[in-house]
Design an enzyme around this catalytic site. Structure first.
Site, short mmCIF file in Angstrom:
data_model
loop_
_atom_site.label_atom_id
_atom_site.label_comp_id
_atom_site.label_asym_id
_atom_site.label_seq_id
_atom_site.Cartn_x
_atom_site.Cartn_y
_atom_site.Cartn_z
CB SER A 8 46.33 36.31 1.28
OG SER A 8 46.09 35.39 0.25
CE LYS A 27 43.65 36.00 4.48
NZ LYS A 27 44.95 35.31 4.54
CE LYS A 79 42.48 34.71 -0.17
NZ LYS A 79 43.91 34.72 -0.51
CB SER A 86 44.40 32.28 2.93
OG SER A 86 44.79 33.43 2.22
#
Length: 537
Positions: A86, A445, A89, A333
C-alpha cells in the site's frame, strides 16, 4: 533475539512500542567524546536493526534524508525495485490531487425519462454514479427523499442503475482469486454502497450473535440486506467453552451467502465484512428500498441501463471534496478508494473510466511535481497487485516533492499518525510506537502483503530536524516486520546531530491478527488493510 553491544556510561531510556505489543530500549549518549559521530552512529544502529532474524533472506530498501540539511542519512538498496504493497497509495493519492484537484467531488444523480409534472414517471427512472466512495445507505435515502419531494409518487417503468462512467471490469486481473470474498479486494463500480463509517465500498456488514441455547442457530444478518442477496444459515450455537468457528461465505459469481460453523453460548458478538457480486446491482436495490420508504412506487424491475441524453434530472448529490475523502482513504488504507481514483482520473482526462486510462496519468502528474520517478511499474492504484514495483528512493523523492504543492497540507493530514488512538487520525499506525518519541510525530503510510511490508513518511528529530524515510521489506517469512520498522522510526525521532542515541535492545516478534477476524473494527485489521493473507501477515 540477538544481544547488542553494551555502551559504557550510558543513560538508558525505556520506551514501550505497541505494534502487536513490543518493547524498544534506547540508549542516549551525550556528545561528550570528541570522536562522537551521530550520523555514523545512526547508520550503525539502523544496520543493526535490519539485522533482525525476522528479515533473514529478505531484501530491504531503506533510505533516510534530512529535509533541513538535504543530506542522505542512511541508504540500503534504495534503487532496488520492490513490491510496495500500500505504499503505492502514496503515488495514487498525490496524482489524484494533481489530476482531479483537491476540490474534486463525485456527482450522483437521479433522472427520469420525461418530466413527471403529474407525479408519475411514464417510463424509467435512472440513478447515475460517477464513483462516489461515500454513498452510504443514508445518502441513498437522501436521494430518494429528494425524488419524493419533487412530487414523484410513481414510476411506470424500471429503476435502472447507470454505472457507465467506469468500465465493467470489476476485479483487477492481477488480484489473487482467493482474496475476492474479502473487503480489501471488493469489486470496483461507478455506483456502489459505502457500507459503514469507514466507507468500505462493495461490501456488506456481517453481524452474528449466539442463539438462546446450545444447538440453536446463530443469529446472522447482512447489512444492508436487499432482494438481490440471499443468506442460508447453517450455523449453530456451541457450548460456552467451545471455539468460535463461524464463517460466512458466498460462491464466486453470485450473492448467495452461507453461514457455517458456530459461536459459543454466551459468547461475544461477531462481525466482519464480505464483498458483494456486482456492487452496481446492490446499490440499485438499496436505492429501490429507499424509494419505497419514501412512498415512491416502481412498477417495473430493478436493473441496469444507460441514461438518455434528454432525461430530466430530479435529484443530485455531491460528495465531500477529494481533500476530505483522503482521510478515510489513506488513514485506513482503503483499496477500493484507490482504484476508484485511478478510474476517475482516466475518465476525467481520456474519457475512459478504466485502469489503463487512469494509470497512465500517474507518472506525468508526479513529474509535474518534480518527483524523480524511475523504475516504477504501477499495475493498480492500491498496491494489492503483485505486479507493482517501486524503489525506496522514488518514494522519498515524492515525499519531498509534494511539499511544494498547494494541497500538501491536506495530503499530509491524510497520513496515519503514530500512536494516535482516534482511527481517523492514527489510522493504521494508531497502535504502533505508542509511548515513544515517535508517538504523534511520525506521519507515514503503511503497506502489507504476504512477504511484503512497508512504512514511508515523515519524522521530526529531537532537535526539530525534519526528515523523510522509506522502508520497504520484501521476502520475509511469517508476520510483517513492523516492530523493526517502528524501531527505525523511533531511532529517527530520537536523532540529534549534537548527541548520539544508540539502540540497545530490539523489540520481540509477535504475530498479527487476520484482517477478517479482528474485533477492533468490523472486518478490519488493527494494522494494514490491503493484505493478501497466507499463514500470517
Amino acid at each position: 533475539m540477538p544481544v547488542s553491544r553494551v555502551i559504557p556510561h550510558a543513560q538508558t531510556l525505556l520506551f514501550a512500542i505497541t505494534t502487536s505489543a513490543a518493547l524498544v530500549v534506547s540508549t542516549a549518549v551525550p556528545a561528550a567524546a570528541d570522536d562522537s559521530d551521530p550520523i555514523a552512529d545512526l547508520r550503525e544502529d539502523i544496520d543493526e536493526i535490519l539485522d533482525d532474524p525476522s528479515l533473514e533472506g529478505a531484501t530491504s530498501g531503506v533510505v533516510v534524508r534530512s529535509l533541513d540539511e538535504g543530506d542522505t542519512l542512511y541508504t540500503r538498496n534504495a534503487t532496488t525495485r520492490l513490491l510496495p504493497a500500500s505504499n503505492m497509495k502514496l503515488l495514487t493519492s498525490a496524482a489524484a490531487m494533481d489530476v482531479l484537484g483537491p476540490d474534486y467531488t463525485f456527482r450522483t444523480t437521479v433522472s427520469a425519462d420525461e418530466d413527471p409534472s403529474d407525479g408519475v414517471v411514464d417510463g424509467d427512472l435512472y440513478i447515475v454514479g460517477t464513483g462516489d466512495p461515500s454513498l452510504s445507505v443514508d445518502a441513498f435515502s437522501d436521494l430518494a427523499e429528494e425524488v419524493a419531494d419533487s412530487g414523484v409518487t410513481e414510476v411506470t417503468g424500471d429503476l435502472l442503475a447507470d454505472d457507465t462512467w467506469f468500465d465493467d471490469t470489476r476485479l483487477h486481473p492481477d488480484w489473487e482469486e482467493g482474496d475476492e470474498p474479502y473487503y480489501y479486494a471488493a469489486q470496483i463500480s461507478a455506483l456502489t454502497v459505502a457500507a459503514n463509517e469507514d466507507l468500505d465500498t462493495g461490501v456488506v456488514n456481517v453481524t452474528a450473535t449466539p442463539g438462546y441455547r446450545v444447538g440453536a442457530p446463530v443469529n446472522v444478518a447482512l447489512e444492508p440486506m436487499t432482494d438481490n442477496l440471499s443468506l442460508t444459515n447453517e450455523s449453530s450455537t456451541g457450548t460456552p467453552d467451545s471455539a468460535r468457528t463461524l464463517d460466512v461465505r458466498r460462491k464466486s459469481g453470485g450473492n448467495a451467502f452461507t453461514a457455517t460453523g458456530g459461536l459459543p453460548l454466551g459468547g461475544a458478538p461477531y462481525s466482519t465484512l464480505r464483498t458483494v457480486h456486482e456492487p452496481t446491482d446492490h446499490a440499485a436495490h438499496v436505492f429501490a428500498d429507499a424509494l419505497a420508504e419514501e412512498g415512491v412506487k416502481v412498477h417495473g424491475e430493478v436493473g441496469r441501463g444507460t441514461t438518455p441524453a434528454d432525461a430530466d434530472e430530479l435529484a443530485v448529490r455531491h460528495s465531500d471534496e477529494l481533500s476530505d475523502l483522503l482521510i478515510p482513504f489513506m488513514k485506513l488504507s482503503n483499496n477500493g478508494h484507490a482504484e476508484i481514483l485511478i478510474k476517475a482520473m482516466g475518465r476525467e482526462t481520456l474519457g475512459k473510466g478504466t485502469w489503463q486510462a487512469g494509470l497512465v496519468q500517474v507518472k506525468p502528474a508526479l513529474d509535474r511535481m518534480g518527483a524523480e520517478v524511475k523504475g516504477v511499474r504501477q499495475a493498480d492504484g492500491s498496491g494489492l497487485s503483485r505486479g507493482n514495483l517501486l524503489r525506496a528512493d522514488v518514494v522519498l523523492s515524492l515525499l519531498d516533492a509534494v511539499r511544494d504543492e498547494p494541497w500538501y497540507g491536506a495530503w499530509l493530514t491524510s497520513l496515519p499518525v503514530a500512536g494516535e488512538q482516534d482511527r481517523m487520525v492514527g489510522g493504521t499506525l494508531r497502535n504502533r510506537m505508542v509511548g515513544t518519541p515517535a508517538e504523534g510525530n511520525v506521519r507515514a503510510k503503511t503497506g502489507t502483503l504476504t512477504g511484503v511490508s512497508a512504512l514511508s513518511g515523515y519524522v521530526t528529530g529531537t532537535d526539530g530536524e525534519e526528515m523523510v524515510f522509506s522502508i520497504i521489506n520484501n521476502g520475509h517469512k511469517g508476520s510483517a516486520p513492523r516492530d523493526v520498522q517502528d524501531a527505525i522510526a523511533v531511532r529517527l525521532a530520537e536523532f540529534s546531530r549534537t548527541a548520539s542515541t544508540r539502540v540497545d535492545v530490539l523489540p520481540p516478534r509477535h504475530g498479527t491478527p487476520r484482517a477478517q477476524d479482528t474485533p477492533d473494527a468490523p472486518g478490519r485489521s488493527t494494522g494494514d488493510l490491503e493484505c493478501t493473507w497466507a499463514e500470517a501477515c
